[in-house]
Scaffold this motif. Sequence first.
Motif, PDB file in Angstrom:
ATOM      1  N   SER A 173     -10.958  41.421  15.983  1.00 59.09           N
ATOM      2  CA  SER A 173     -10.774  41.255  14.542  1.00 59.09           C
ATOM      3  C   SER A 173     -10.329  39.837  14.207  1.00 59.09           C
ATOM      4  CB  SER A 173      -9.742  42.261  14.017  1.00 59.09           C
ATOM      5  OG  SER A 173     -10.201  43.585  14.196  1.00 59.09           O
ATOM      6  N   THR A 174      -9.633  39.198  15.153  1.00 58.84           N
ATOM      7  CA  THR A 174      -9.210  37.812  14.954  1.00 58.84           C
ATOM      8  C   THR A 174     -10.427  36.914  14.789  1.00 58.84           C
ATOM      9  OG1 THR A 174      -7.286  38.263  16.361  1.00 58.84           O
ATOM     10  CG2 THR A 174      -7.808  35.956  15.921  1.00 58.84           C
ATOM     11  N   ALA A 175     -11.417  37.088  15.672  1.00 59.12           N
ATOM     12  CA  ALA A 175     -12.649  36.299  15.569  1.00 59.12           C
ATOM     13  C   ALA A 175     -13.411  36.641  14.297  1.00 59.12           C
ATOM     14  CB  ALA A 175     -13.526  36.552  16.794  1.00 59.12           C
ATOM     15  N   GLU A 176     -13.464  37.925  13.965  1.00 55.76           N
ATOM     16  CA  GLU A 176     -14.207  38.365  12.779  1.00 55.76           C
ATOM     17  C   GLU A 176     -13.608  37.775  11.509  1.00 55.76           C
ATOM     18  OE1 GLU A 176     -15.465  42.559  10.586  1.00 55.76           O
ATOM     19  OE2 GLU A 176     -14.717  42.585  12.656  1.00 55.76           O
ATOM     20  N   ARG A 177     -12.283  37.792  11.412  1.00 60.03           N
ATOM     21  CA  ARG A 177     -11.637  37.237  10.216  1.00 60.03           C
ATOM     22  C   ARG A 177     -11.873  35.737  10.098  1.00 60.03           C
ATOM     23  NH1 ARG A 177      -7.633  41.288  11.436  1.00 60.03           N
ATOM     24  NH2 ARG A 177      -6.658  39.857  12.919  1.00 60.03           N
ATOM     25  N   ALA A 178     -12.061  35.070  11.244  1.00 57.19           N
ATOM     26  CA  ALA A 178     -12.327  33.629  11.228  1.00 57.19           C
ATOM     27  C   ALA A 178     -13.805  33.313  10.991  1.00 57.19           C
ATOM     28  CB  ALA A 178     -11.869  33.005  12.549  1.00 57.19           C
ATOM     29  N   GLY A 179     -14.634  34.365  10.885  1.00 52.18           N
ATOM     30  CA  GLY A 179     -16.056  34.155  10.647  1.00 52.18           C
ATOM     31  C   GLY A 179     -16.830  33.755  11.888  1.00 52.18           C
ATOM     32  N   ILE A 180     -16.249  33.980  13.083  1.00 46.00           N
ATOM     33  CA  ILE A 180     -16.938  33.651  14.333  1.00 46.00           C
ATOM     34  C   ILE A 180     -17.888  34.794  14.678  1.00 46.00           C
ATOM     35  CG2 ILE A 180     -16.663  33.241  16.816  1.00 46.00           C
ATOM     36  CD1 ILE A 180     -13.962  31.954  16.198  1.00 46.00           C
ATOM     37  N   LYS A 181     -19.157  34.473  14.790  1.00 46.81           N
ATOM     38  CA  LYS A 181     -20.174  35.493  15.062  1.00 46.81           C
ATOM     39  C   LYS A 181     -20.342  35.678  16.564  1.00 46.81           C
ATOM     40  CE  LYS A 181     -22.658  34.605  10.769  1.00 46.81           C
ATOM     41  NZ  LYS A 181     -22.035  35.768  10.129  1.00 46.81           N
ATOM     42  N   ARG A 182     -21.004  36.777  16.941  1.00 48.47           N
ATOM     43  CA  ARG A 182     -21.197  37.105  18.350  1.00 48.47           C
ATOM     44  C   ARG A 182     -22.670  37.265  18.663  1.00 48.47           C
ATOM     45  NH1 ARG A 182     -16.056  38.237  19.966  1.00 48.47           N
ATOM     46  NH2 ARG A 182     -16.698  38.771  22.070  1.00 48.47           N
ATOM     47  N   THR A 183     -23.009  36.952  19.901  1.00 50.54           N
ATOM     48  CA  THR A 183     -24.354  37.164  20.424  1.00 50.54           C
ATOM     49  C   THR A 183     -24.258  38.205  21.525  1.00 50.54           C
ATOM     50  OG1 THR A 183     -25.005  34.887  19.964  1.00 50.54           O
ATOM     51  CG2 THR A 183     -26.318  36.090  21.597  1.00 50.54           C
ATOM     52  N   GLY A 184     -25.196  39.135  21.575  1.00 46.17           N
ATOM     53  CA  GLY A 184     -25.145  40.107  22.660  1.00 46.17           C
ATOM     54  C   GLY A 184     -26.104  41.252  22.458  1.00 46.17           C
ATOM     55  N   TRP A 185     -26.088  42.145  23.408  1.00 44.32           N
ATOM     56  CA  TRP A 185     -26.965  43.308  23.378  1.00 44.32           C
ATOM     57  C   TRP A 185     -26.429  44.386  24.311  1.00 44.32           C
ATOM     58  CZ3 TRP A 185     -28.760  38.322  24.468  1.00 44.32           C
ATOM     59  CH2 TRP A 185     -28.755  37.970  25.825  1.00 44.32           C
ATOM     60  N   GLY A 186     -26.835  45.600  24.056  1.00 45.55           N
ATOM     61  CA  GLY A 186     -26.492  46.703  24.938  1.00 45.55           C
ATOM     62  C   GLY A 186     -27.481  46.783  26.090  1.00 45.55           C
ATOM     63  N   TYR A 187     -27.049  47.376  27.190  1.00 48.28           N
ATOM     64  CA  TYR A 187     -27.913  47.504  28.364  1.00 48.28           C
ATOM     65  C   TYR A 187     -28.553  48.888  28.469  1.00 48.28           C
ATOM     66  CZ  TYR A 187     -26.175  43.038  30.066  1.00 48.28           C
ATOM     67  OH  TYR A 187     -25.878  41.710  30.197  1.00 48.28           O
TER      68      TYR A 187
END
Length: 408
Positions: A173-187
């Motif tokens: 949530s810390t990253a989300e509140r800072a607007g930091i996006k994520r890259t990834g996928w499920g396996y």
Amino acid sequence: MTHDSDILIVGGGLSGPILALALAQSGHSVTVIDALTEKVRKNAAFDGRSYAVALTSQRLLNSIGVWDAIADNSQPILEIKVSDGRAGEGPSPFFMHFDHAEIEEGPMGHMVQDRHIRRVLLDAMAQSDGVTHLSGETVTAQHLNPGKVTVTLASGKTLSGSVLIGADGRGSSTAERAGIKRTGWGYGQTALVCAIAHEQPHHGIAHQFFMPAGPLAILPLPGNVSSIVWSETAETADAFNAMPDEEYLAMLRPRFGDFLGDISLAGQRYTYPLSLSLAQNLVDDRLALIGDAAHGVHPIAGQGLNAGMRDIAALAEVITDATRRGEDPGSIAVLHRYEEWRRFDNTALAMATDGFNRLFSNDNAMVRGIRDIGMGVVNALPGLRRSFIREAAGLTGDLPRLMQGQPL
């Protein structure tokens, strides 16, 4: 400028407390904001999670004064055996065998249950004058102000610091509140995790058996007990997990083999869906991410925790050195040094684990032949084999001081 603490850390799992203790040793005041209560943390039963703590991560834990207490419940990893095959057929004749005797530094690492590390960290934080542990508290908002960052807690309390650290896991949530996006996928894979008791001693040997649906890791714990991380397709894992214990063991036995004698469950069973998750940035103004908040990888190499430990050691060094030089440790220029140090290694680990999983989690005859020959070549070349052993021990790359056994 006056702050409630020099450093605010969101997350009371493993990464947050370890970083807090490292920074407190170098003279910083640190507040750890933990969503779980201390009672829940301290009384946690075995939840399936065990970690391969690499040699350099052990050095970090020793440097902050907690390893001796953890060591009582640890099992040295003396050898690693990696093989390919199918359930019920046994391993391929081509394999990799890594022995700690081929390096001078000692065991490649130690296996430790999550709950034992947590309890030691809780005690260490309670005994540290530089660490304030707020348990049962969550952050609802964070704001930048001139020269500081301020967080608001669910209780209504506000805290300010020079730097805010997100150590709050993959869904940070810390990253989300800072607007930091994520890259990834499920396996499309789920890890079935439990502890297994067995008749024969494991002799400190960790096994990684690659099967078409995913790898099975058999990891030695103290006594005649091993932790297993058994990856299957999500659908198959759900079906296996729904079975009674005896049926579950009947599915596991042909995969596990009989080299340790008869097996039985030693505790509860758990499942964890597997995915890749990388934060697109490790830092922002007065903010840095560590551990799973920065990178969540496939457990195929057992290096997720150790990558987080490198984050901790690197960030602690960057913040400490900047403070000693009279710099503002929360400035973006300082925090970029941490990002530059860790970005390549974290991305490389994510891509390597992703690639290994795709390479080994299939039953293509041609691919199987190529990978088996590759393992045979690595095993036959002492220099290459030694480099893999050093990698498993965490001895490669640009090591922070704490991972060299040196003080900050």
